[in-house]
Motif scaffolding. Structure first.
Motif, short mmCIF file in Angstrom:
data_model
loop_
_atom_site.label_atom_id
_atom_site.label_comp_id
_atom_site.label_asym_id
_atom_site.label_seq_id
_atom_site.Cartn_x
_atom_site.Cartn_y
_atom_site.Cartn_z
N ILE E 25 33.97 62.94 41.06
CA ILE E 25 34.18 63.89 39.95
C ILE E 25 33.67 65.26 40.33
N GLY E 26 32.48 65.25 40.94
CA GLY E 26 31.91 66.53 41.36
C GLY E 26 32.81 67.25 42.35
N ALA E 28 35.99 66.93 42.59
CA ALA E 28 37.16 67.44 41.87
C ALA E 28 36.83 68.76 41.18
N VAL E 29 35.65 68.80 40.55
CA VAL E 29 35.24 70.04 39.88
C VAL E 29 35.12 71.17 40.90
N TRP E 30 34.53 70.82 42.04
CA TRP E 30 34.32 71.84 43.08
C TRP E 30 35.67 72.39 43.55
N GLN E 32 38.19 72.85 41.80
CA GLN E 32 38.72 73.78 40.81
C GLN E 32 38.06 75.15 40.89
N GLY E 33 37.14 75.33 41.85
CA GLY E 33 36.34 76.55 41.89
C GLY E 33 37.16 77.81 42.10
N ARG E 34 36.45 78.94 42.03
CA ARG E 34 37.12 80.23 42.07
C ARG E 34 37.87 80.42 43.38
#
Lengths: 115, 149, 88, 509, 108
Positions: E25-26, E28-30, E32-34
């Protein structure tokens, strides 16, 4: 007052401990340990005494003897004495080396290992 | 040390050695044994160190180390001798061979050197060990930190 | 503070040790004797040695003596190790 | 393999006696001899453990008797020295074997020939044999003798680096404490002998009724053994000793200290188990253990000498074991007492793996850099890659981070301690968190940061020794159940319900 | 491969699976980063509350727990005095431990 040997050997143990908490010289500390050792050895060997006993050796033992002193404590004491000797030798060797490094035998000054 | 001390040492030396050997040899018959006799002989080493100085004896350092190990090895091998039954089993006692005689008669008796199985041998091993061990401790302590040591 | 604590501990300990000496069996009159009686009576027949102490030291409790010889050897090796010549 | 228990002790002794002689002939022969002795000792020790765990009964070996099982005379009392190995002894023996084997293997490339490698190896073998004897013996005076063997060999090893001022000081202090502990044990052996004319643990246990003298003897034994286990007011020798000892000796010293905890269990549950095992003793051990954990962790926070830092970590782990043992004594009949003992006993081998790994890494750093001052180190991770990984693993396992092995045992300790006393459990958990901080700080200080110096990586032998412990950390962390079922549970059963079978094995009937 | 404590249980395998899930999950979030982040530009420069750090400044190992050590200072000073390194104290505290254990055995 029948138990005087036990009491005396315990007092000897106590004197050794007293030396350990009041003296500062490493050689004197070693002597203190030796005094405790001797007290314990005295205690052990006096445990096996039987009134009127002879040494537990049959070579030329007086015929018609009544009692023999217990042999086990003597064997244990023999072992304990040699162990005490080994301990003392090693501690003296360490004291010599410490003196070589620090130039002092004062336990109050030999305290680099603190904190 | 002075002439008197050296002369007395020379006189005492054989007596002390003989007495130590006697104490070791008769360990299973009379008071004493390997440790006591070894300590007697080791005191001779201490006497020599005091009288002649450790530097003159430093050649003995290596010998003492070897003898110490040999004594300890002999002792543990004698203990291994009984491994057919158990470790430390006194297999020689009563076997009839060397040191294998039984006690002449139970109870008080004059004693027979030829008894007790492995005990006399162990006494010798321990005696050797104590002579060499104490001797080398005394020698090492006297030699430490000296240029000629 | 610390001195008083150590002193008190020392006194209590010595008190208990001396008390232990007094509580023990009277000197010269052991409370039980089965093991030592066995040694005194049977050592001559079993070990064939006249000296009962030696037969205990090297036969009945020979393992202790091996340990003791080991202690002595360890101490001698230790002294040789500590007093050896090293760099510097 | 009837003789396995005694051979596991006698073979390393033989090896240590012959080692200096062989070294005079040839150095290579000496190393081969040491390796062969180590392998033989491992074989015999594992044979003992296999026999004990397979049969489920204590193994008895009578020294000097016509047959190994003839432990008593016709009168029904033992006169010879016996070795008794029950499941607990076999388990502790495995820990000692592991520590000795890893330490010896590490020492082959760690010790330098000119600095006394022969004597150091010889002493290491003696220390190893001493710990095994301490664990296997069933005789109280023999226990004292082996205690003295371990203390003398250990102190000589602590002073190995005599050219520095600190190790002799540590060795002298440790020597004084160890000798006093041994003498206290000897006094209590004398008291028990005077009362009962017996020295055999099983026979004494049968005779002991709980008189005032028995209580005095138990108190002296407890004091001496708690000191040897590093319990708080008398723990000060431990950081000195661990911090200054060469790495291969430090890991065996950890096993030596755990043998004191083993002896504590033996004394409380077997020797005095029939008459004097009161909850008061349990509370004493548990609270001393908790204080030990807290004090040691707080002291570890402020250390700048890396060896001392890890040493305080080791002391804190011993506190956890004492806590578990104490809770086990308090709740001997209840379910959570058993869980506590399980945790404490399982923690022994986990502690050996994690703390031992840290000590070995510290030794490697000392060898590579020559200094273990935390403020002067830094950036070593660029060159010492394996060591940094091992250090991180060891520090995390020490702090009890899942899924490493330290967590599995600490979990059991926390859960059971909480039922006995929530306060003790809270302190234990808090200390564990602090310990993580200590480990992270040390790791950061040594390995991270810009590269400051070029150092050579450790030789392969040392890395393999560390790798063995790292594998144990991971495997025991991922599969704790297997090990607990096979070895820890029998050991706990041997403590809690095994007194009768221990006595029966020695005394017959 | 789980071990139970009577109340709860601990299963490393389950934990590892859960941890892997959390890591996924982490990750995946990463992802999505800028997208505007670029290596090698001033975005990589360290700063402390808006100010540029002076040259050579870094966070040392001891700084990590500075606040913590500061808060516990009174306790730590006492503990430091407790570990005096004086051999007489070692023996004295051994006597204290001994007396405590004797008293506990005698009285309880």
């Amino acid at each position: 007052m029948g138990n005087m040997p036990f009491v005396v050997s315990m007092i000897l143990v106590g004197l050794g401990f007293l030396a350990l908490i009041t003296r500062r010289n490493l050689i004197k500390l070693t002597i203190g340990i030796s005094v405790i050792e001797m007290g314990v050895n005295l205690f052990l060997v006096s445990l096996g005494y039987v009134k009127g006993g002879i040494a537990p050796i049959y070579t030329y033992a007086p015929p018609g003897f009544k009692e023999m002193v217990f042999p086990t404590p003597q064997a244990l004491t023999l072992t304990a004495i040699v162990i005490g000797l080994a301990t003392t030798a090693l501690m003296l060797a360490f004291a010599v080396v410490i003196y070589r490094h620090r130039g002092t035998l004062d336990a109050g000054k030999i305290r680099e290992l603190k904190g | 040390m002075s002439v008197v001390v050296r002369t007395v040492t020379r006189v005492i030396l054989p007596v002390a050695l003989a007495f130590g050997a006697y104490v070791i040899m008769h360990g299973h018959l009379t008071p004493g044994g390997g440790f006591q006799g070894g300590a007697v002989i080791a005191s001779v080493v201490a006497l020599l160190v005091v009288v002649y100085g450790g530097a003159r004896l430093k050649g003995a350092k290596g010998w003492f180390a070897v003898l110490e190990d040999v004594g300890a090895l002999a002792f543990v091998l004698l203990a291994f001798l009984g491994i057919g039954a158990t470790f430390f089993r006194n297999v020689l006692a009563g076997s009839g061979g060397l040191f294998g005689n039984p006690v002449p008669q139970p109870g008080p008796n004059p004693g027979d050197l030829n008894t007790a199985g492995t005990l006399p041998l162990m006494n010798w091993a321990v005696g050797l060990k104590v002579i060499a061990g104490l001797g080398s401790v005394v020698l090492l302590l006297s030699l430490f930190g000296r240029e000629d040591g | 503070m610390k001195r008083w604590l150590f002193g008190a501990a020392f006194l209590v300990l010595v008190g208990y040790l001396i008390g232990g000496g007094i509580w023990l069996h009277p000197f010269g009159v052991p409370a039980r004797d089965e093991m030592d009686r066995y040694f005194i009576e049977n050592a001559q027949a079993e070990v064939a040695a006249n000296n009962v102490v030696t037969s205990i030291v090297f036969d009945y409790r020979g393992f202790d003596t091996l340990g003791e010889a080991t202690v002595l050897l360890a101490a001698v090796v230790g002294v040789a190790l500590v007093l050896r010549k090293v760099k510097g | 393999m009837v003789h396995a228990p005694v051979l596991a002790i006698a073979v390393p002794l033989l090896g240590a006696f012959a080692l200096p002689l062989l070294a005079r002939l040839n150095r290579r022969a000496r190393d081969l001899w040491a390796a062969g002795i180590a392998v033989a000792t491992l074989v015999f020790g594992i044979a003992v453990a296999v026999q004990v765990f397979a049969s489920g009964r204590p193994l008895v070996y009578t020294l000097g008797a016509p047959s190994p099982t003839a432990s008593v005379t016709e009168g029904g009392f033992p006169i010879r020295i016996v070795l008794v190995v029950d499941a607990l002894g076999a388990y502790m023996g495995i820990i000692a074997l592991l520590a000795g084997a890893v330490g010896l293997f590490y020492s082959f490339q760690y010790l330098v020939e000119e600095e006394g490698k022969t004597l150091g190896t010889s002493l290491l073998l003696l220390l190893w044999a001493g710990i095994l004897g301490l664990v296997y013996t069933g005789d109280l005076f023999n226990f004292f003798v082996f205690l003295e063997i371990t203390s003398i060999a250990a102190c000589a090893l602590i002073g190995y680096r005599v050219w520095e001022p600190r190790p002799p000081e540590a060795a002298f202090k440790t020597m004084v404490m160890y000798t006093l502990g041994g003498l206290l044990v000897l006094v209590s052996v004398g008291i028990l002998y005077g009362e009962y004319d017996a020295l055999n643990i099983a026979y004494l246990s049968k005779l002991i009724t709980g008189t005032l003298l028995d209580k005095l003897a138990l108190g002296l034994l407890l004091g001496g053994l708690l000191m040897k286990a590093g319990a708080v007011p008398a723990h000060m020798w431990a950081p000195d000793a661990y911090g200054e000892a060469p790495a291969m000796a430090a890991i065996v010293l950890v096993a030596n200290t755990q043998a004191a905890i083993y002896a504590l269990l033996r004394v409380v549950f077997t020797l005095f188990g029939g008459a004097l095992a009161s909850p008061g003793i349990g509370w004493l051990i548990a609270s001393l253990g908790t204080v030990t954990v807290l004090v040691a962790v707080l002291m570890a926070v402020v250390q700048r000498h890396l060896g001392r830092l890890v040493a305080y970590g080791a002391v804190s782990q011993l506190g956890y074991m004492l806590l578990a043992v104490g809770v086990g004594v308090v709740a001997a009949g209840k379910g959570f007492g058993e869980v506590a003992l399980k945790g404490g006993i399982f923690h022994m081998i986990n502690d050996l793996a994690s703390v031992g790994l840290l000590f070995l890494v510290v030794g490697a750093i000392r060898r590579a850099v020559g200094s273990v001052d935390l403020l002067s180190l830094g950036g070593l991770g660029h060159t010492l890659r394996w060591e940094s990984g091992f250090f991180l693993l060891g520090a995390l396992a020490l702090a009890g981070i899942p899924p490493l092995n330290g967590f599995a045992s600490k979990f059991l300790i926390y859960e059971s301690t909480f039922k006995a006393s929530p306060i003790l459990a809270a302190v234990a958990v808090l200390s564990s968190i602090l310990l993580l901080g200590v480990g992270v700080r040390a790791f950061h200080g040594i390995f991270l940061g810009p590269k400051t110096r070029d150092v050579a990586s450790s030789p392969r032998g040392m890395l393999v020794a560390m790798g063995v412990l790292a594998v144990i950390i991971v495997v025991f962390g991922l599969f704790p159940g297997f090990f607990i079922e096979r070895m820890v549970s029998p050991a706990v059963q041997a403590i809690l319900g095994g007194r009768a079978s221990y006595l029966a094995a020695v005394l017959g009937g | 491969m789980r071990i139970g404590s009577g109340e709860g249980f601990w299963s490393p395998i389950v934990w590892v699976i859960l941890a892997l899930g959390v890591l996924a999950i982490g990750f995946a979030v990463w992802l999505q980063g800028r997208r505007t982040y670029k290596r090698g530009t001033e975005q990589e420069e360290p700063f402390l509350s808006g100010e540029r750090l002076p040259e050579g400044a870094g966070v040392g190992a001891t700084h990590l727990y500075w606040g913590f050590a500061e808060a516990l200072k009174p306790l730590l000073v006492r503990l430091g005095a407790f570990h005096s390194g004086f051999l007489g104290d070692y023996v004295g505290w051994l006597l204290v431990l001994l007396v405590i254990s004797i008293l506990v055995v005698m009285l309880g």
